[in-house]
Structures are given as C-alpha cells and as structure tokens.
Design an enzyme around this catalytic site. Sequence first.
Site, PDB file in Angstrom:
ATOM      1  N   ASP A   1      42.222  44.465  39.937  1.00 47.28           N
ATOM      2  CA  ASP A   1      42.922  43.540  39.052  1.00 47.28           C
ATOM      3  C   ASP A   1      44.428  43.777  39.047  1.00 47.28           C
ATOM      4  OD1 ASP A   1      43.509  41.661  37.134  1.00 47.28           O
ATOM      5  OD2 ASP A   1      42.834  42.872  35.455  1.00 47.28           O
TER       6      ASP A   1
ATOM      7  N   ASP B   1      48.015  37.242  39.156  1.00 50.34           N
ATOM      8  CA  ASP B   1      46.955  37.928  38.414  1.00 50.34           C
ATOM      9  C   ASP B   1      45.585  37.601  38.993  1.00 50.34           C
ATOM     10  OD1 ASP B   1      45.412  39.200  36.496  1.00 50.34           O
ATOM     11  OD2 ASP B   1      45.650  37.606  35.013  1.00 50.34           O
TER      12      ASP B   1
END
EC number: 3.4.23.-
Length: 373
Positions: free
Chosen positions: A258, A68
Amino acid sequence: MNKFFVFPLLLILNSIVLVKSLTENLRVSRYSKPGVSTIILKGGYINRQFIGEISIGNPPQSFKVLFDTGSTNLWIPSKNCYAKACYNKKKYDYNISKNYRISSSKNPVNIFFGTGKVQIAYATDDIHLGSIKVRNQEFGIANYMSDDPFSDMQFDGLFGLGISEDIKRKGLIYDNIPRNSSRKNVFSIYYPKSVDDNGAITFGGYDKKYIEPNSNIDWFVVSSRKYWTIKMTGIKINGLFLEVCSGNIEGYCDAVIDTGTSSIAGPQNDLILLTKLLNPVKSCQNKTLLKNFSFVFSDENGVEKEYELTSNDYIVNSFKVDPILKNPCNFAFMPINISSPNGYLYILGQVFLQKYYAIFEKDNMRIGLAKSI
C-alpha cells in the site's frame, strides 16, 4: 472507494511530520521508454510522502496528487470548493475544458478518512499521465474537503490505484490506458531512500534502472480480488520463524502492498512481540544493536521468499513512539487489528517500499518485488 482503505490512508496523513515545501517542479521523466510513461515523484515529508503531477482537461490543468494503491478513486478539488482546506490547492475549472462532461449516472458521494471527509461529484474528462492520454476518464471533483487533515497536505488530490470490489467497474484509470504491443496493464513504483532524491511511478511497464543490479524480480499472485495483497506466511528474526499467520484458516496472512500508508501496520500482539525481539536491551541510541527481520511471502510457485528490513529501514525519527508497543524506539510500526477472510491483515507501506521496487500487473493479477537501488 474501498471501505477498508479509508483508515490506512489516514496513517500517512496523521503519522508523519511536515518538514518542508515542494521547492522543485514536478515533471515527467525524459527517459521513459516507448509505450510507457514515467512520472517523477517529489518528496515533501520526511522520507515518507512522494507526490507526482498529472494533468486533466483540454487545455490541460496540472495537479499534484498522491498515488495510492489502497483506494480506487481519482479526485481533485473543484473551483467551487470554498472550504479552508481548498485555499492552498490547485482547483479544477471545468468551464475552460472542452471535453468536460458531468456524470449524470452517479450522485455525489462522501468519502471518509477517519475524522476527515471529502464530498465529490463525478465527471469525465481527458487525463494526461505524462506522455499517455486517457480519454473520457471518470474522476471525482471535490466540492468540499474537511480542514482536518487536508489543510496541511501538499497534494491537491488523490490518485487511486487500488483494485475495485466491483469486477464490472470500468472506471479504474489503469484499465482505460490505451494498449499497444509495448504498453501493458502494468504500473510500478520506486521510492528513494531519502526525501532529497526523486521517486517515480511508471505506467505501462517497469524500469530496470530502479532495480538493484543482480536482483531478481519475484512474482506473487494477488491473494484477494479486492486489494493488492500477497500471501505472507510469517516473519523471521535471527533464524527464528514467527508463525504469526499460523492461526489463520488458510495458513497465511494477507499482506497489502500500500503506497497510501507510511508505516508497517499489523496485528497488535504480533507487533508487540516483534519489537521485544528486535530490541531486548531497550536502547535506541545505537541502531546497530537492533536486529534485522524478514517478511516471508509465498511466491507464484509456492516457494517462500524472504524480504529483509534493517534498523535503518524500520527506525524512523519522524514517527512518534507508539504507547501500545511500550518501547522507546521510533519504530515505523502501527499496531492495528483489521480483519480479512484470512485473519488479520498486514499493511506494508512506504517503509517497505523504500527498500523494494514494486510492480503491479493487473491483467495477470500479480505483484513483482525486487530490491531497489
């Protein structure tokens, strides 16, 4: 963990449908170049979530993690986690690791994910990223994980690759990877078009085999010292330039790249306008009737670069129809108003990254984008 990225991770946890288990072993690529290490990513959700395997400790204990770029902590479940969400997870046993050390300088902390929560204590141990070994790396051991949303998640823990707000922080794992002449402070991500194919994350460099032949790498300066963001100047559709960022002080928006978000998130009014322009006939039975659109970014030389998405990219059946958009199509859009110093943020998640290969250069604070295979 950066406060801002608590919600974007929730997008990936709550906006996609679980459809199958991971039936193949996660593994390290045998084709990694000297100095770099590539970890294969396997899919467990419709075209959206890709999970890789790392090892922690001596002897190594293997864990499945979600990589992430929107968070900064690495954490995995502890052997002392008795919550329901930990039942189906691989748990870290610190008693069998020779190099485990509790971190006495930090108190246990709670990390919130919307309505969910993880409670972690900090420790240090050796982290194995394929062929790369990071010694005495700080990470979190989760003694509690809330049932929602983690019980149904097939990853054991989270591997944060974000930028820390604290410039003095030395805990980020990619900052601690041993360097040499062929290994840089770089990582890169490839997501396949289909969940049936393998993705990859490469530490120490990037792999040209994931880039479409004759596609150039465009480089963009990171526009925030807090997040992996680049300058976005607008959106183009049918040659029409939507100046969605024109009201911002600096004349551009921050677009976050992201991996922890499944969709494309952006200001509510902008996405409502975009969906109307993409689909004026209000029909999704034939995707060829839907228009293409492009995000426009300003590169490191101030030149505008366009990154196009087609209906095959932004229409995803696993996404529910959003009531705010008032459109029958399964747009992979998430209307949300998140403020930044340069106005509202855009968040470009896996829908975007399945089309474009992303290279994150920490030392030079820039992001490279190229069309992926």
